[in-house]
Design a protein around this motif. Structure first.
Motif, PDB file in Angstrom:
ATOM      1  N   UNK A  30       0.828  -1.216   0.000  1.00  0.00           N
ATOM      2  CA  UNK A  30       0.000   0.000   0.000  1.00  0.00           C
ATOM      3  C   UNK A  30       0.856   1.257   0.000  1.00  0.00           C
ATOM      4  N   UNK A  31       1.653   1.422  -1.061  1.00  0.00           N
ATOM      5  CA  UNK A  31       2.485   2.610  -1.145  1.00  0.00           C
ATOM      6  C   UNK A  31       1.627   3.867  -1.116  1.00  0.00           C
ATOM      7  N   UNK A  32       0.508   3.843  -1.860  1.00  0.00           N
ATOM      8  CA  UNK A  32      -0.418   4.964  -1.869  1.00  0.00           C
ATOM      9  C   UNK A  32      -1.833   4.391  -1.853  1.00  0.00           C
ATOM     10  N   UNK A  33      -2.724   5.073  -1.168  1.00  0.00           N
ATOM     11  CA  UNK A  33      -4.115   4.652  -1.156  1.00  0.00           C
ATOM     12  C   UNK A  33      -4.925   5.761  -1.819  1.00  0.00           C
ATOM     13  N   UNK A  34      -5.394   5.512  -3.022  1.00  0.00           N
ATOM     14  CA  UNK A  34      -6.123   6.553  -3.743  1.00  0.00           C
ATOM     15  C   UNK A  34      -7.326   5.948  -4.447  1.00  0.00           C
ATOM     16  N   UNK A  35      -8.493   6.443  -4.143  1.00  0.00           N
ATOM     17  CA  UNK A  35      -9.677   6.030  -4.871  1.00  0.00           C
ATOM     18  C   UNK A  35     -10.091   7.103  -5.858  1.00  0.00           C
ATOM     19  N   UNK A  36      -9.525   8.284  -5.707  1.00  0.00           N
ATOM     20  CA  UNK A  36      -9.714   9.365  -6.663  1.00  0.00           C
ATOM     21  C   UNK A  36      -8.628  10.400  -6.398  1.00  0.00           C
ATOM     22  N   UNK A  37      -8.532  11.365  -7.234  1.00  0.00           N
ATOM     23  CA  UNK A  37      -7.466  12.364  -7.081  1.00  0.00           C
ATOM     24  C   UNK A  37      -7.840  13.356  -5.988  1.00  0.00           C
ATOM     25  N   UNK A  38      -7.486  13.008  -4.734  1.00  0.00           N
ATOM     26  CA  UNK A  38      -7.826  13.870  -3.604  1.00  0.00           C
ATOM     27  C   UNK A  38      -7.062  15.187  -3.680  1.00  0.00           C
ATOM     28  N   UNK A  39      -7.644  16.235  -3.173  1.00  0.00           N
ATOM     29  CA  UNK A  39      -6.944  17.506  -2.988  1.00  0.00           C
ATOM     30  C   UNK A  39      -7.118  17.918  -1.542  1.00  0.00           C
ATOM     31  N   UNK A  40      -6.019  18.144  -0.807  1.00  0.00           N
ATOM     32  CA  UNK A  40      -6.099  18.400   0.634  1.00  0.00           C
ATOM     33  C   UNK A  40      -7.046  19.535   1.018  1.00  0.00           C
ATOM     34  N   UNK A  41      -7.255  20.511   0.142  1.00  0.00           N
ATOM     35  CA  UNK A  41      -8.085  21.660   0.519  1.00  0.00           C
ATOM     36  C   UNK A  41      -9.573  21.341   0.471  1.00  0.00           C
ATOM     37  N   UNK A  42      -9.944  20.263  -0.236  1.00  0.00           N
ATOM     38  CA  UNK A  42     -11.365  19.999  -0.411  1.00  0.00           C
ATOM     39  C   UNK A  42     -11.852  18.747   0.306  1.00  0.00           C
ATOM     40  N   UNK A  43     -10.921  17.886   0.767  1.00  0.00           N
ATOM     41  CA  UNK A  43     -11.308  16.632   1.391  1.00  0.00           C
ATOM     42  C   UNK A  43     -10.582  16.494   2.723  1.00  0.00           C
ATOM     43  N   UNK A  44     -11.298  16.170   3.789  1.00  0.00           N
ATOM     44  CA  UNK A  44     -10.684  15.998   5.101  1.00  0.00           C
ATOM     45  C   UNK A  44      -9.988  14.649   5.180  1.00  0.00           C
ATOM     46  N   UNK A  45      -9.017  14.524   6.126  1.00  0.00           N
ATOM     47  CA  UNK A  45      -8.335  13.251   6.331  1.00  0.00           C
ATOM     48  C   UNK A  45      -7.481  12.832   5.156  1.00  0.00           C
ATOM     49  N   UNK A  46      -6.780  13.793   4.568  1.00  0.00           N
ATOM     50  CA  UNK A  46      -5.983  13.529   3.381  1.00  0.00           C
ATOM     51  C   UNK A  46      -4.558  14.007   3.611  1.00  0.00           C
ATOM     52  N   UNK A  47      -3.597  13.248   3.098  1.00  0.00           N
ATOM     53  CA  UNK A  47      -2.197  13.638   3.229  1.00  0.00           C
ATOM     54  C   UNK A  47      -1.865  14.767   2.272  1.00  0.00           C
ATOM     55  N   UNK A  48      -0.775  15.479   2.516  1.00  0.00           N
ATOM     56  CA  UNK A  48      -0.299  16.449   1.524  1.00  0.00           C
ATOM     57  C   UNK A  48       0.156  15.718   0.259  1.00  0.00           C
ATOM     58  N   UNK A  49       0.284  16.416  -0.846  1.00  0.00           N
ATOM     59  CA  UNK A  49       0.871  15.795  -2.048  1.00  0.00           C
ATOM     60  C   UNK A  49       2.282  15.301  -1.743  1.00  0.00           C
ATOM     61  N   UNK A  50       2.723  14.276  -2.464  1.00  0.00           N
ATOM     62  CA  UNK A  50       4.024  13.678  -2.199  1.00  0.00           C
ATOM     63  C   UNK A  50       4.856  13.598  -3.469  1.00  0.00           C
ATOM     64  N   UNK A  51       6.139  13.864  -3.341  1.00  0.00           N
ATOM     65  CA  UNK A  51       7.082  13.665  -4.432  1.00  0.00           C
ATOM     66  C   UNK A  51       7.863  12.388  -4.157  1.00  0.00           C
ATOM     67  N   UNK A  52       8.056  11.586  -5.194  1.00  0.00           N
ATOM     68  CA  UNK A  52       8.675  10.281  -5.000  1.00  0.00           C
ATOM     69  C   UNK A  52       9.587   9.927  -6.171  1.00  0.00           C
ATOM     70  N   UNK A  53      10.595   9.109  -5.877  1.00  0.00           N
ATOM     71  CA  UNK A  53      11.452   8.525  -6.910  1.00  0.00           C
ATOM     72  C   UNK A  53      10.845   7.188  -7.303  1.00  0.00           C
ATOM     73  N   UNK A  54      10.372   7.105  -8.547  1.00  0.00           N
ATOM     74  CA  UNK A  54       9.608   5.955  -9.022  1.00  0.00           C
ATOM     75  C   UNK A  54      10.333   5.286 -10.188  1.00  0.00           C
ATOM     76  N   UNK A  55      10.194   3.966 -10.267  1.00  0.00           N
ATOM     77  CA  UNK A  55      10.654   3.243 -11.461  1.00  0.00           C
ATOM     78  C   UNK A  55       9.545   2.309 -11.921  1.00  0.00           C
TER      79      UNK A  55
END
Length: 380
Positions: A30-55
């Motif tokens: 469970x690297x990320x749990x997303x059922x839709x593109x959450x935005x912290x300002x509009x949905x409660x209980x949401x993490x900030x956006x994250x930057x990651x090194x992905x392959x």
């Protein structure tokens, strides 16, 4: 500059969403749990956006990794959102990206396997952790090369904030390996000796200090290199009793070099090839060599006489296998012990902190492109 793929309207946001979904269902981590593109300002209980090194595919890390920005994800009732502080680039991280490590996450994946972070927020059912606590994934967990991580509370182990963050970020893989190899399998007493190659590695530096704290003498083998006298002095300042280069050991009787140190009962090999043979030359009758790495990519070759006349034993050690045998509680106890030694100034090793924005340079150093370098630790 890091190759980046940042969330943008329409097509890019769809890509981010799809990648998040794949990471959610891959490997059970469970690297990320997303059922839709959450935005912290509009949905409660949401993490900030994250930057990651992905392959998204296996290959050389400098060719297949890229910087991706993910939207915030839901923090469920048993989840903890952690703002990552530091994470190292270990050889095993590189091997996972290359696709040659025995255990690796499903693709696409976020790199990194250990690190330290600060609790940013917690789910409604979480009582053992609070915002501001420092935590590490214990046992280690895939995906630490990112700025925010949301995972179940059971993943996180609270640690003392008094330990420098770079040590907290690196305590699980290498120092724990050193401690376990010293304590597991061969009983050592004060006055006994061990021998190891790869003594300048992080594990090697930890072995020297942990052995010294128990009154165990250490014989250390390093490769021939520029500035070797300075390297020897550094290791002796950590507590090494003897430090030899490989060339210095090309003699018939290495035991004549030991003076008052007894023949070692235990040896550690992380190099292979000739360096492993040199460890075997030191071992006493019935001694054991533990192999935990193969940096030279050369096999361990053992003369027949070592088995018949010296009755030497050879075995391997793999931390991930040990951690998978339901030893989470024991490993956390040992990690706390190691962090205590760091706090007391009794355990230290060479590292280089580098900002996340310089990830590519740190990766090049970890890959050996810029010569011998300290352990690279990314600071977010």
């Amino acid at each position: 500059m890091l190759r980046s793929l940042v969330a943008k309207p329409h097509s890019s946001q769809c890509f981010i969403f799809n990648l998040s979904q794949k990471l959610l269902h891959g490997n059970g981590a469970a690297q990320f749990r997303a059922t839709r593109a959450f935005t912290p300002r509009s949905v409660a209980g949401v993490s900030p956006p994250s930057k990651a090194i992905v392959y998204e595919e296996h290959g050389q890390p400098d060719a297949v990794t890229k910087l991706v920005e993910f939207p915030g994800v839901e923090v469920k009732e048993n989840d903890v959102c952690v703002k990552m502080l530091c994470a190292p680039i270990n050889p095993s991280d590189i091997n996972r990206i290359q696709g040659v490590y025995p255990v690796r996450p499903e693709l696409p994946a976020v790199g990194g396997y250990e690190g330290v972070g600060e609790v940013y927020s917690v789910g409604s059912a979480v009582t053992s952790l609070s915002p501001g606590d420092w935590v590490i994934p214990s046992p280690p967990s895939f995906g630490t090369w990112q700025t925010y991580i949301v995972k179940d509370q059971s993943v996180w182990h609270k640690i003392d904030k008094g330990v420098p963050m770079e040590y907290s970020a690196t305590i699980t893989v290498n120092p724990l390996t050193a401690l376990l190899m010293l304590e597991d399998g061969v009983t050592l007493s004060s006055g006994d000796a061990i021998v190891q190659n790869g003594a300048t590695s992080m594990v090697g530096q930890c072995v020297i200090q942990l052995a010294k704290s128990r009154g165990i003498r250490s014989i250390n083998i390093i490769r021939d290199r520029a500035g070797v006298d300075e390297v020897k002095e550094t290791l002796k300042n950590l507590g090494a009793d003897h430090v030899f280069t490989e060339n210095e050991l090309e003699v018939k009787n290495v035991k004549g070099l030991l003076n008052d140190i007894p023949e070692p009962a235990l040896g550690f090999n992380c190099v292979g090839g000739n360096a492993a043979s040199l460890v075997l030359k030191f071992l006493r009758q019935g001694g054991t060599m533990v192999t935990y790495g193969g940096m030279s990519k050369r096999p361990v070759t053992v003369p027949t006489s070592a088995f018949i006349f010296k009755e030497l034993s050879l075995r391997g050690f793999w931390l991930q296998k040990w951690l998978s045998t339901e030893k989470a509680v024991e490993s956390r106890r040992m990690i706390d012990k190691l962090l205590g030694l760091v706090h007391e100034g009794k355990l230290k090793y060479n590292m280089e902190l580098a900002p996340f924005s310089d990830f590519n340079t740190s990766l090049d150093k970890a890959l050996g492109k810029l010569g011998s370098q300290p352990k690279q630790v990314i600071k977010f």
